[in-house]
Scaffold this motif. Structure first.
Motif, PDB file in Angstrom:
ATOM      1  N   GLU A  38       0.830  -1.199   0.000  1.00  0.00           N
ATOM      2  CA  GLU A  38       0.000   0.000   0.000  1.00  0.00           C
ATOM      3  C   GLU A  38       0.866   1.250   0.000  1.00  0.00           C
ATOM      4  N   PHE A  39       0.303   2.357  -0.456  1.00  0.00           N
ATOM      5  CA  PHE A  39       0.980   3.640  -0.376  1.00  0.00           C
ATOM      6  C   PHE A  39       0.812   4.204   1.037  1.00  0.00           C
ATOM      7  N   GLY A  40       1.920   4.653   1.626  1.00  0.00           N
ATOM      8  CA  GLY A  40       1.869   5.275   2.937  1.00  0.00           C
ATOM      9  C   GLY A  40       2.253   6.735   2.849  1.00  0.00           C
ATOM     10  N   THR A  41       2.862   7.265   3.928  1.00  0.00           N
ATOM     11  CA  THR A  41       3.233   8.687   3.937  1.00  0.00           C
ATOM     12  C   THR A  41       4.267   9.005   2.881  1.00  0.00           C
ATOM     13  N   ALA A  42       5.036   8.006   2.453  1.00  0.00           N
ATOM     14  CA  ALA A  42       6.090   8.275   1.466  1.00  0.00           C
ATOM     15  C   ALA A  42       6.046   7.259   0.336  1.00  0.00           C
ATOM     16  N   GLY A  43       4.865   6.874  -0.112  1.00  0.00           N
ATOM     17  CA  GLY A  43       4.737   5.986  -1.253  1.00  0.00           C
ATOM     18  C   GLY A  43       4.659   4.527  -0.876  1.00  0.00           C
ATOM     19  N   MET A  44       5.190   3.671  -1.745  1.00  0.00           N
ATOM     20  CA  MET A  44       5.109   2.219  -1.582  1.00  0.00           C
ATOM     21  C   MET A  44       6.489   1.721  -1.175  1.00  0.00           C
ATOM     22  N   ILE A 137       9.456  10.083 -10.159  1.00  0.00           N
ATOM     23  CA  ILE A 137       9.509   8.796  -9.463  1.00  0.00           C
ATOM     24  C   ILE A 137      10.891   8.643  -8.850  1.00  0.00           C
ATOM     25  N   VAL A 138      10.945   8.182  -7.609  1.00  0.00           N
ATOM     26  CA  VAL A 138      12.206   7.770  -6.992  1.00  0.00           C
ATOM     27  C   VAL A 138      12.056   6.324  -6.532  1.00  0.00           C
ATOM     28  N   VAL A 139      12.988   5.495  -6.945  1.00  0.00           N
ATOM     29  CA  VAL A 139      13.034   4.119  -6.465  1.00  0.00           C
ATOM     30  C   VAL A 139      14.016   4.091  -5.300  1.00  0.00           C
ATOM     31  N   THR A 140      13.491   3.940  -4.100  1.00  0.00           N
ATOM     32  CA  THR A 140      14.321   3.957  -2.889  1.00  0.00           C
ATOM     33  C   THR A 140      13.521   3.422  -1.714  1.00  0.00           C
ATOM     34  N   ALA A 141      14.229   2.848  -0.757  1.00  0.00           N
ATOM     35  CA  ALA A 141      13.623   2.521   0.535  1.00  0.00           C
ATOM     36  C   ALA A 141      14.239   3.381   1.621  1.00  0.00           C
ATOM     37  N   SER A 142      14.813   4.518   1.210  1.00  0.00           N
ATOM     38  CA  SER A 142      15.350   5.492   2.150  1.00  0.00           C
ATOM     39  C   SER A 142      16.339   4.830   3.110  1.00  0.00           C
ATOM     40  N   HIS A 143      16.049   4.872   4.409  1.00  0.00           N
ATOM     41  CA  HIS A 143      16.971   4.384   5.432  1.00  0.00           C
ATOM     42  C   HIS A 143      16.631   2.973   5.908  1.00  0.00           C
ATOM     43  N   PRO A 145      16.415  -1.210   6.111  1.00  0.00           N
ATOM     44  CA  PRO A 145      17.463  -2.224   5.917  1.00  0.00           C
ATOM     45  C   PRO A 145      17.558  -2.684   4.466  1.00  0.00           C
ATOM     46  N   LYS A 146      18.617  -3.427   4.168  1.00  0.00           N
ATOM     47  CA  LYS A 146      18.957  -3.797   2.790  1.00  0.00           C
ATOM     48  C   LYS A 146      17.900  -4.680   2.128  1.00  0.00           C
ATOM     49  N   GLU A 147      17.065  -5.348   2.910  1.00  0.00           N
ATOM     50  CA  GLU A 147      16.067  -6.249   2.340  1.00  0.00           C
ATOM     51  C   GLU A 147      14.902  -5.507   1.689  1.00  0.00           C
ATOM     52  N   TYR A 148      14.862  -4.184   1.843  1.00  0.00           N
ATOM     53  CA  TYR A 148      13.738  -3.381   1.376  1.00  0.00           C
ATOM     54  C   TYR A 148      14.071  -2.614   0.096  1.00  0.00           C
ATOM     55  N   ASN A 149      13.006  -2.266  -0.619  1.00  0.00           N
ATOM     56  CA  ASN A 149      13.086  -1.228  -1.637  1.00  0.00           C
ATOM     57  C   ASN A 149      11.735  -0.512  -1.663  1.00  0.00           C
ATOM     58  N   GLY A 150      11.642   0.553  -2.451  1.00  0.00           N
ATOM     59  CA  GLY A 150      10.420   1.341  -2.441  1.00  0.00           C
ATOM     60  C   GLY A 150      10.249   2.158  -3.703  1.00  0.00           C
ATOM     61  N   TYR A 151       9.124   2.857  -3.760  1.00  0.00           N
ATOM     62  CA  TYR A 151       8.711   3.583  -4.965  1.00  0.00           C
ATOM     63  C   TYR A 151       7.913   4.802  -4.512  1.00  0.00           C
ATOM     64  N   LYS A 152       8.420   5.994  -4.808  1.00  0.00           N
ATOM     65  CA  LYS A 152       7.745   7.229  -4.418  1.00  0.00           C
ATOM     66  C   LYS A 152       7.399   8.033  -5.670  1.00  0.00           C
ATOM     67  N   GLN A 160       6.038  15.185  -3.218  1.00  0.00           N
ATOM     68  CA  GLN A 160       5.364  13.890  -3.180  1.00  0.00           C
ATOM     69  C   GLN A 160       3.856  14.105  -3.207  1.00  0.00           C
ATOM     70  N   LEU A 161       3.162  13.209  -3.874  1.00  0.00           N
ATOM     71  CA  LEU A 161       1.720  13.368  -4.031  1.00  0.00           C
ATOM     72  C   LEU A 161       1.018  13.375  -2.677  1.00  0.00           C
ATOM     73  N   VAL A 162       0.215  14.410  -2.440  1.00  0.00           N
ATOM     74  CA  VAL A 162      -0.547  14.498  -1.197  1.00  0.00           C
ATOM     75  C   VAL A 162      -1.802  13.644  -1.314  1.00  0.00           C
ATOM     76  N   ASP A 163      -2.566  13.592  -0.227  1.00  0.00           N
ATOM     77  CA  ASP A 163      -3.619  12.592  -0.080  1.00  0.00           C
ATOM     78  C   ASP A 163      -4.620  12.561  -1.226  1.00  0.00           C
ATOM     79  N   GLN A 164      -5.163  13.733  -1.605  1.00  0.00           N
ATOM     80  CA  GLN A 164      -6.208  13.736  -2.613  1.00  0.00           C
ATOM     81  C   GLN A 164      -5.684  13.300  -3.979  1.00  0.00           C
ATOM     82  N   LYS A 165      -4.402  13.547  -4.236  1.00  0.00           N
ATOM     83  CA  LYS A 165      -3.806  13.110  -5.502  1.00  0.00           C
ATOM     84  C   LYS A 165      -3.466  11.620  -5.464  1.00  0.00           C
ATOM     85  N   ILE A 166      -2.837  11.191  -4.384  1.00  0.00           N
ATOM     86  CA  ILE A 166      -2.441   9.788  -4.312  1.00  0.00           C
ATOM     87  C   ILE A 166      -3.658   8.877  -4.252  1.00  0.00           C
TER      88      ILE A 166
END
Length: 554
Positions: A38-44, A137-143, A145-152, A160-166
């Motif tokens: 799911e998308f959270g405060t900073a994407g997926m 688009i940024v592909v990152t899991a920020s900080h 651990p190494k097992e993660y990745n993400g999509y913003k 970053q897209l705010v609530d009504q846009k996302i």
């Protein structure tokens, strides 16, 4: 689970999918297939692996189908050429996910400008604005651990897209249905363009422009670590160009998805400073700076009275504000109607500092997208001028050519401020202590409960329900004078969010919220006292009392 069978069918055609499935335990299979990311405060953001609840080329492709449809729906007819900027960090599969994103968008006639090397998240925000894109688009899991990745995903302002846009993007993504059926084979490569290192110059020129003073004496020694991420070589290059003495932690400068030479890539975790502090002690450095992998967060250690002291995100924000506002006052450069933005879980100290310099303060929910949204609003109506924005989680923004937290801007300004005070015979810790004397002392801490998997998600929900429904009158004998519930509609000035905040009669407060990017429930404490010792003792009282409540929720 229907999704499990769909992925089994995919495994009959794609060998690596079958191989990954066969290596999974029953518990891993359940967690990978019982829900979708799911998308959270900073994407997926999620663990790498197969299944709808994992980051993989299929879930990323599905997200881009939704984002592409959203962009066409939103901008078709208004913008002649739809363009998107795409960046990625050093993590496993980041480059592959960026390429998949560009290819999926090309099927909607959208041009992509993809960085050819890992680059900071704030540079992506800058690129969206600089290139006239309708999104990013940024592909990152920020900080994480190494097992993660993400999509913003980002809007046309670089925010970053705010609530009504996302919400509309999520509708489009959900309408896609089965991610295993997304076509990954057919695309238009002619619509995919590269961004090389020459683009860095434009971004770094803007970074240099934020300098407030140009001190002739620059004898501060700085140790810098990129934690194997995207801030190298940009941060040391610009600091050296500005005339500072910078020592790079060599073992941590390579782009490494396994973060081999650090115990944690997160500046909020003191383990990330272990090797940089070894360097600092060897070269007798005055300052240690640590960036997270996608270079939107930055942590600080200061040599003070012969030892190195960590500054929290709140403390870093306090000393930066004091330097910025006092410099504007001294140089008579404070803009008209200045405004500072921070969040509902950020220390009260920053607000006191801002108001002492006649800088107005506006608070947002957690998530820098809300700060970016406010910047755009005030720039549009031209009623207030942005001078600073920050979150307690080590995210700072000083100039709005970026609309996300920017560790490069923060590094430049921290070093400038530390150098200025160094020339006055002070450290940043001295500055912080003087702020406590003026405004009162605060012990600002965050305690996070990591609760992974389906059961962890359920317990986080039960914790929030408990604090929301229990009639708690006091915490360790200190009366609760006000409760802010950001979910029940009683806080109409904010979007609804699963956050509870207790205000106590002694001026302290406690906030509770689930993380939008990690399997954690976070407890924020702003404990006040006449002295720092008093504030720290208050924090211990409050956190111990809250733990007793937490233990009641199985």
């Amino acid at each position: 689970m229907e999704s499990l069978q769909l992925w089994k069918n995919l495994g009959e055609k794609v060998a690596w999918v079958k191989q990954a499935y066969d290596l999974m335990s029953e518990e891993e299979r359940y967690d990978a297939f019982y829900k979708t990311l799911e998308f959270g405060t900073a994407g997926m953001r999620g663990l790498l692996g197969i299944g709808p609840n994992r980051m993989n080329v299929y879930t990323v492709a599905k997200a881009n189908v939704g984002f592409g449809q959203y962009l066409v729906e939103t901008f078709k007819g208004e913008v002649e050429t739809l363009k998107v900027a795409i960046a990625y960090d050093n993590r496993h599969q980041s480059r592959e996910f960026a390429q998949v994103s560009a290819r999926i968008l090309s099927t909607y006639g959208i041009e992509s400008y993809v960085f050819e090397k890992p680059r900071p998240t704030p540079e992506l925000s800058f690129a969206v604005r600089e290139l006239g894109c309708v999104g990013g688009i940024v592909v990152t899991a920020s900080h994480n651990p190494k097992e993660y990745n993400g999509y913003k995903v980002y809007d046309e302002t670089g925010c970053q897209l705010v609530d009504q846009k996302i919400a509309r993007v999520i509708e489009c993504v959900n309408a896609v249905g089965d991610e295993t059926k997304v076509d990954l084979e057919h695309y238009d490569d002619s619509l995919v363009h590269g961004l090389d290192e020459a683009f860095d110059v434009q971004y770094l020129d803007k970074i240099k422009s934020i300098a407030l003073r140009n001190e002739t004496v620059k004898d501060l020694k700085v140790v810098f670590s990129s934690q194997h991420g995207t801030s190298y070589p940009l941060v040391p290059d610009i600091l050296k160009e500005l005339g500072y003495d910078v020592v790079v932690v060599e073992e941590q400068k390579q782009y490494d998805p396994d973060f081999t030479n650090t115990k944690s890539p997160n500046p909020e975790d003191k383990r990330s400073y272990e090797l940089p502090l070894e360097y600092a002690r060897k070269v007798d450095a005055d300052l240690v700076l640590v960036c997270d992998p996608d270079a939107d967060r930055m942590g600080i250690c200061v040599k003070h009275n012969g030892t190195y002291e960590y500054l929290t995100g709140n403390q870093g924000g306090a000393v930066l504000q004091e330097y910025i506002y006092s410099t504007h006052r001294d140089l008579n450069t404070m803009p008209a109607n200045p405004v500072m933005f921070n969040t509902v879980v950020t220390s009260d100290l920053g607000e006191k500092i801002a108001k002492s310099y006649d800088v107005s303060v506006e608070k947002t929910l957690t998530g820098f997208k809300y700060i970016g949204e406010k910047i755009e609003h005030h720039n549009t109506v031209k009623d207030k001028t942005f001078v600073f924005g920050y979150e307690e989680s080590y995210g700072y923004l000083l100039a709005d050519f970026v609309r996300d937290k920017d560790a490069l801007q923060a590094c430049v300004m921290v070093v400038e401020s530390a150098n200025y005070y160094h020339n006055q015979g002070m450290t940043l810790v001295d500055v912080l202590e003087s702020l406590y004397e003026t405004h009162g002392a605060y012990a600002d801490n965050q305690i996070a409960l990591t609760l992974s998997g389906a059961e962890g998600l359920s317990r986080i929900s039960r914790l929030l329900d408990y604090f929301r429904t229990s009639d708690i009158k006091e915490i360790d004998g200190i009366e609760i004078v006000k409760v802010d519930d950001f979910l029940d509609g009683s806080m109409p000035e904010f979007p609804q969010s699963n956050v509870i905040k207790y205000h106590l009669e002694n001026g302290s407060w406690i906030a509770i919220r689930p993380s939008g990017t990690e399997p954690k429930c976070k407890f924020y404490y702003c404990a006040s006292g006449a002295t720092l010792k008093d504030a720290q003792e208050m924090f211990e009282r409050l956190s111990n009392a809250m733990q007793q409540h937490i233990d009641l929720v199985a």
